[in-house]
Design a protein around this motif. Structure first.
Motif, PDB file in Angstrom:
ATOM      1  N   PHE A  83      35.532   0.350  37.326  1.00 51.73           N
ATOM      2  CA  PHE A  83      36.075  -0.787  36.571  1.00 51.73           C
ATOM      3  C   PHE A  83      35.759  -0.633  35.087  1.00 51.73           C
ATOM      4  N   GLU A  84      34.516  -0.322  34.809  1.00 53.80           N
ATOM      5  CA  GLU A  84      34.076  -0.212  33.423  1.00 53.80           C
ATOM      6  C   GLU A  84      34.903   0.838  32.683  1.00 53.80           C
ATOM      7  N   LEU A 303      35.984   3.707  48.277  1.00 52.52           N
ATOM      8  CA  LEU A 303      35.609   2.704  47.275  1.00 52.52           C
ATOM      9  C   LEU A 303      36.228   2.946  45.908  1.00 52.52           C
ATOM     10  N   GLU A 304      36.276   4.212  45.500  1.00 55.39           N
ATOM     11  CA  GLU A 304      36.819   4.459  44.163  1.00 55.39           C
ATOM     12  C   GLU A 304      38.324   4.178  44.124  1.00 55.39           C
ATOM     13  N   GLU A 305      39.013   4.560  45.200  1.00 51.24           N
ATOM     14  CA  GLU A 305      40.447   4.248  45.251  1.00 51.24           C
ATOM     15  C   GLU A 305      40.657   2.737  45.241  1.00 51.24           C
ATOM     16  N   ILE A 306      39.840   2.030  46.001  1.00 51.30           N
ATOM     17  CA  ILE A 306      39.985   0.569  46.036  1.00 51.30           C
ATOM     18  C   ILE A 306      39.742  -0.005  44.633  1.00 51.30           C
ATOM     19  N   ALA A 307      38.741   0.512  43.956  1.00 56.13           N
ATOM     20  CA  ALA A 307      38.442   0.021  42.605  1.00 56.13           C
ATOM     21  C   ALA A 307      39.590   0.330  41.651  1.00 56.13           C
ATOM     22  N   LYS A 312      44.209  -1.629  38.503  1.00 56.35           N
ATOM     23  CA  LYS A 312      45.621  -1.383  38.198  1.00 56.35           C
ATOM     24  C   LYS A 312      46.446  -2.640  38.507  1.00 56.35           C
ATOM     25  N   ASN A 313      46.165  -3.232  39.650  1.00 58.21           N
ATOM     26  CA  ASN A 313      46.851  -4.470  40.016  1.00 58.21           C
ATOM     27  C   ASN A 313      46.593  -5.568  38.996  1.00 58.21           C
ATOM     28  N   LEU A 314      45.374  -5.641  38.528  1.00 57.60           N
ATOM     29  CA  LEU A 314      45.034  -6.695  37.569  1.00 57.60           C
ATOM     30  C   LEU A 314      45.809  -6.500  36.267  1.00 57.60           C
ATOM     31  N   PHE A 315      45.839  -5.266  35.769  1.00 61.16           N
ATOM     32  CA  PHE A 315      46.571  -5.025  34.527  1.00 61.16           C
ATOM     33  C   PHE A 315      48.066  -5.283  34.728  1.00 61.16           C
ATOM     34  N   TYR A 316      48.560  -4.949  35.899  1.00 64.84           N
ATOM     35  CA  TYR A 316      49.976  -5.224  36.180  1.00 64.84           C
ATOM     36  C   TYR A 316      50.252  -6.724  36.060  1.00 64.84           C
ATOM     37  N   MET A 317      49.374  -7.518  36.653  1.00 62.34           N
ATOM     38  CA  MET A 317      49.596  -8.971  36.631  1.00 62.34           C
ATOM     39  C   MET A 317      49.443  -9.551  35.238  1.00 62.34           C
ATOM     40  N   ILE A 318      48.505  -8.994  34.474  1.00 63.24           N
ATOM     41  CA  ILE A 318      48.325  -9.453  33.090  1.00 63.24           C
ATOM     42  C   ILE A 318      49.580  -9.148  32.276  1.00 63.24           C
ATOM     43  N   HIS A 320      52.777  -8.216  33.409  1.00 65.11           N
ATOM     44  CA  HIS A 320      54.099  -8.587  33.903  1.00 65.11           C
ATOM     45  C   HIS A 320      54.190 -10.017  34.384  1.00 65.11           C
ATOM     46  N   GLU A 321      53.054 -10.705  34.382  1.00 62.84           N
ATOM     47  CA  GLU A 321      53.039 -12.093  34.841  1.00 62.84           C
ATOM     48  C   GLU A 321      53.683 -12.278  36.188  1.00 62.84           C
ATOM     49  N   GLU A 322      53.489 -11.351  37.074  1.00 62.15           N
ATOM     50  CA  GLU A 322      53.914 -11.554  38.452  1.00 62.15           C
ATOM     51  C   GLU A 322      52.867 -10.948  39.372  1.00 62.15           C
ATOM     52  N   LYS A 323      52.852 -11.453  40.598  1.00 65.62           N
ATOM     53  CA  LYS A 323      51.873 -10.953  41.553  1.00 65.62           C
ATOM     54  C   LYS A 323      52.041  -9.456  41.777  1.00 65.62           C
ATOM     55  N   ALA A 324      50.960  -8.758  41.830  1.00 64.15           N
ATOM     56  CA  ALA A 324      51.006  -7.357  42.246  1.00 64.15           C
ATOM     57  C   ALA A 324      50.878  -7.342  43.763  1.00 64.15           C
ATOM     58  N   PRO A 325      51.465  -6.352  44.416  1.00 65.88           N
ATOM     59  CA  PRO A 325      51.374  -6.334  45.877  1.00 65.88           C
ATOM     60  C   PRO A 325      49.942  -6.078  46.339  1.00 65.88           C
ATOM     61  N   ASN A 326      49.569  -6.734  47.430  1.00 65.25           N
ATOM     62  CA  ASN A 326      48.283  -6.445  48.060  1.00 65.25           C
ATOM     63  C   ASN A 326      48.275  -5.007  48.527  1.00 65.25           C
ATOM     64  N   LYS A 327      47.101  -4.444  48.672  1.00 63.51           N
ATOM     65  CA  LYS A 327      47.048  -3.071  49.145  1.00 63.51           C
ATOM     66  C   LYS A 327      45.920  -2.906  50.152  1.00 63.51           C
ATOM     67  N   LYS A 328      46.230  -2.216  51.258  1.00 62.80           N
ATOM     68  CA  LYS A 328      45.191  -1.924  52.245  1.00 62.80           C
ATOM     69  C   LYS A 328      45.052  -0.416  52.392  1.00 62.80           C
ATOM     70  N   PHE A 329      43.845   0.070  52.179  1.00 65.59           N
ATOM     71  CA  PHE A 329      43.584   1.498  52.290  1.00 65.59           C
ATOM     72  C   PHE A 329      43.063   1.855  53.673  1.00 65.59           C
ATOM     73  N   GLU A 330      43.195   3.121  54.019  1.00 66.06           N
ATOM     74  CA  GLU A 330      42.614   3.589  55.278  1.00 66.06           C
ATOM     75  C   GLU A 330      41.162   3.991  55.072  1.00 66.06           C
ATOM     76  N   GLY A 331      40.355   3.702  56.058  1.00 66.64           N
ATOM     77  CA  GLY A 331      38.985   4.192  56.045  1.00 66.64           C
ATOM     78  C   GLY A 331      38.912   5.534  56.769  1.00 66.64           C
ATOM     79  N   GLU A 332      37.723   6.109  56.765  1.00 64.42           N
ATOM     80  CA  GLU A 332      37.542   7.398  57.440  1.00 64.42           C
ATOM     81  C   GLU A 332      36.366   7.271  58.405  1.00 64.42           C
ATOM     82  N   LEU A 333      36.607   7.638  59.671  1.00 62.04           N
ATOM     83  CA  LEU A 333      35.530   7.574  60.665  1.00 62.04           C
ATOM     84  C   LEU A 333      34.628   8.794  60.509  1.00 62.04           C
TER      85      LEU A 333
END
Lengths: 343, 343
Positions: A83-84, A303-307, A312-318, A320-333
C-alpha cells in the motif's frame, strides 16, 4: 469555455442527475437506450465525470488512510508495504492507523475522513456488519481488503478484495477428508462472528456434508471472549478445551495459522504429537508455518496481489466515481508435515 | 506586556544566548555561578524557556512521526500501539512511516520534518551511524527506540531508550557457559554492523573471555548480504552454513528470536535435535518463542516500558527544549526447553 457539469448533461438529456450518474456507473437499473443516449451526449460535450479528479486540484490534501485491525498480525505487514509503495507512486500521502477490536471502524473512518480530508480509505483486517445508513455517511471511496462483504449499498463507493474464504476452507477440509480423516474438529472464531470466521466455518461444514460426514457440534470450538481472535493464545486455549472434551477426532482445522501454532503447542504440552496423534492445518500461509516444527499445512493467501488489487480498486473509484468490481483471488493449498494420511 | 525572550534574558545577564541555553539545559560546560545568576533572572522575569510550547500555538500541525525499520518485525507491533495511545493522549497527531533497510533514516526524517512540520520523531528499529552534520540538520527532537547510540552531538535534541544489549547478551552467554557449554557459536548480524549486532557480539565475546574460553572465529556466522537481517530466513541460512563447517559446537546464540527459529528449523531438517544435539537461544522475547517446539530460551526486552519511556523522553524534549536522559532497561532471561545442561 466553462467546464461542463453533470447538471448540464442532465439538462441536455432531459433526465435527472441521478440517471446520468447511473449511466456513467453502468448501473443495471437504467434503460439501455437512455444510457446510450446519455453516454453519447457526455462524449459530445467532452464531460469528464470525475469530481474527485477536480477535487484534487482544489484541495491540498491527497491522503489515503489505511485502517488496520490487529496491526500486530504479521499477515498485514507485507500488505502495508505494498500500500505504502503504490500510494507513494501515485503521489498521494499515506496515513496508517490502528483500530482496536472494540472500535467501530466506520465511525473511526467517518471522523478521520473529515479531519484529514481523506481521498480514500483501505480497511485491512476484520470488518463488521454495518447499516446502510452508516456506510452512506462515509463520503469517501473505500476498499475492504482481505474480507468479503455485501456490496449492494447504493450511493456508496466501495468494494472488497479477498480470497473466497468459504471455497478455500472447503478445499482444506476436502484435503483432510482425502487423507482419510472423518472426525475433523474446527477451532473457530468467536461464536457471533459474521465475517471471515463464519465463511471459513461454512466451508468446513459444506465439505463434511458433501462427503456425508455428520457435523458434530462438540468438535467445533469457538474463540473465548477473553482471547484475541486469530491469535496463538486463542488456539492454545481452544485446543486444550477440545482435548478436555475427550471426544474422538484425528484432525483439526484452525481458523488461522497463528491459531494452528497455538493448537500444536497445546498438543505437545499434553504429551501428544503432531501429526501422529492429530493432524493440524492452518489458514493464511504465514512464513511462521514453514519454520514451525512440524511445518504446518495451510492455505496461502496471495497477500501482495490482494494488496495491489485493493489499492488499484481504490484509485479507480477515486478517479472514476464508480464502484470498482469486487475481486476474489485463489489461495494455494500448502501440503506440509503437520497433516498425515490415516486409516 | 510582551513575552520575555531568550534574547532579553541574555541581555539582562550580560551573556550570550548560547550561555542562557546552557544554563537552562544544565550543561556541564558552564560556570555554576553564571548558571545560578541566569536561572535567577529567568525566574524573576518569568521567562518560559519553551519555544516548542509557543510553536504549538502558532502552528496547526501537532504531528509526531514514528519511523520504523522492518515494519513486519512482530517485535515492534506492541510498541507502535503504545506510541499511538500516548501520542493521542497528549492530543498530538500520529504519523507512521516505514523505512527500507537501504534508506538513510536521517534523510527521510529531514524531508518529512519539513513536509509535515513535525514536532518530533521516534526512530524504531535499526539506526545507523550518522555524521554530526547530518544529525544537526534534523531540527526537531527525536528519540531512538531500542537502539543504543552515541548521544554527544550538541545543539541536537535527541536521546535513546533501549536495553543494554551488550550486558544482556553477556548474561545469555554466561547462562550457557553455566550449563556446561564451551563451544558456543554465534549467529550474528551483518559483518559491518555497527549497532545492536555489534553490541550483542561484544557481550558474547566478553562472556567467553571472562571464562577463559578462546574466541573461535569459525563459530561466528554473519548474516549474508542477501538475507534480511534478524529474519527467520537468515537464521536458517546461517545455521546451515555453520553445520557445513563441521566444527564442534554444542550451543548457539542467535542474534534475535526470529534467527533462533530459523536456526532450529535448519537443525531439524538436518535430522538433528534441539536441545539434544544443540542448545539454541534467541534474543528479544517474542511470543513466537513460547509457542515454538521446543520453547526457546531468550532475553525478553521490556518493549512496552521502552516504548513508554521513549515517548515520554520525546515529549520532554519538545516541551523543555533540552536533551532527555538516555535510558537503559534490564531484560529478563527466560530459561526454556531449547537449551540444556551438558557434560
Amino acid at each position: 469555455m466553462e467546464e461542463v457539469t453533470i447538471k448540464d448533461i442532465a439538462r441536455l438529456c432531459g433526465v435527472g442527475v441521478s440517471t446520468v450518474s447511473r449511466a456513467i456507473n453502468n448501473h443495471p437499473d437504467i434503460n439501455p437506450e437512455t444510457r446510450d443516449h446519455i453516454l453519447n451526449i457526455i462524449k459530445e460535450y467532452n464531460y469528464i465525470p470525475n469530481n474527485s479528479a477536480r477535487n484534487l486540484k482544489r484541495t491540498e490534501s491527497k491522503t489515503i488512510a489505511i485502517l488496520v485491525k490487529a496491526i500486530d498480525n504479521p499477515f498485514f505487514s507485507s500488505m502495508i508495504r505494498v500500500f505504502e509503495k503504490e500510494i507513494k507512486y501515485e503521489r498521494f500521502d499515506f496515513f496508517l492507523q490502528h483500530i482496536d477490536n472494540n472500535q467501530d471502524e466506520i465511525e473511526v473512518a467517518i471522523g478521520l475522513a473529515k479531519e484529514k480530508k481523506l481521498m480514500g480509505i483501505v480497511f485491512l483486517g476484520g470488518f463488521s456488519e454495518h447499516s446502510e445508513e452508516a456506510l452512506r455517511q462515509l463520503k469517501v471511496p473505500f476498499v475492504v481488503s482481505t474480507v468479503e462483504l455485501d456490496n449492494s449499498v447504493e450511493d456508496c463507493l466501495y468494494s472488497f478484495v479477498s480470497v473466497d474464504d468459504k471455497r478455500e476452507s472447503r478445499r482444506l477440509a476436502d484435503y483432510l477428508i482425502g487423507l482419510g480423516h472423518r472426525r475433523i474438529a474446527l477451532l473457530s472464531a468467536q461464536k457471533d462472528d459474521e465475517s471471515i470466521g463464519r465463511l471459513r466455518m461454512e466451508g468446513y461444514k459444506s465439505a463434511l456434508s458433501q462427503h456425508g460426514i455428520p457435523i458434530d457440534e462438540d468438535l467445533i470450538v469457538y474463540t473465548p471472549k477473553d482471547c484475541e481472535v486469530y491469535s496463538r493464545r486463542s488456539g492454545y486455549v481452544m485446543m486444550q478445551q477440545l482435548m478436555e472434551r475427550e471426544k474422538d477426532f484425528t484432525a483439526v482445522i484452525a481458523i488461522s495459522d497463528m491459531v494452528a501454532v497455538g493448537a500444536c503447542k497445546a498438543v505437545f504440552e499434553n504429551g501428544r504429537r503432531v501429526p501422529e496423534d492429530y493432524s493440524i492445518a492452518g489458514f493464511d500461509g504465514l512464513p511462521e508455518t514453514f519454520y514451525y516444527e512440524p511445518s504446518i499445512t495451510t492455505i496461502k493467501q496471495p497477500l501482495e496481489e490482494i494488496a495491489e488489487s485493493s489499492i488499484k480498486n481504490l484509485f479507480y473509484m477515486i478517479r472514476h466515481e464508480e464502484k470498482a468490481p469486487n475481486k476474489k483471488f485463489e489461495g494455494e493449498l500448502l501440503k506440509r508435515e503437520s497433516t498425515r494420511k490415516i486409516g
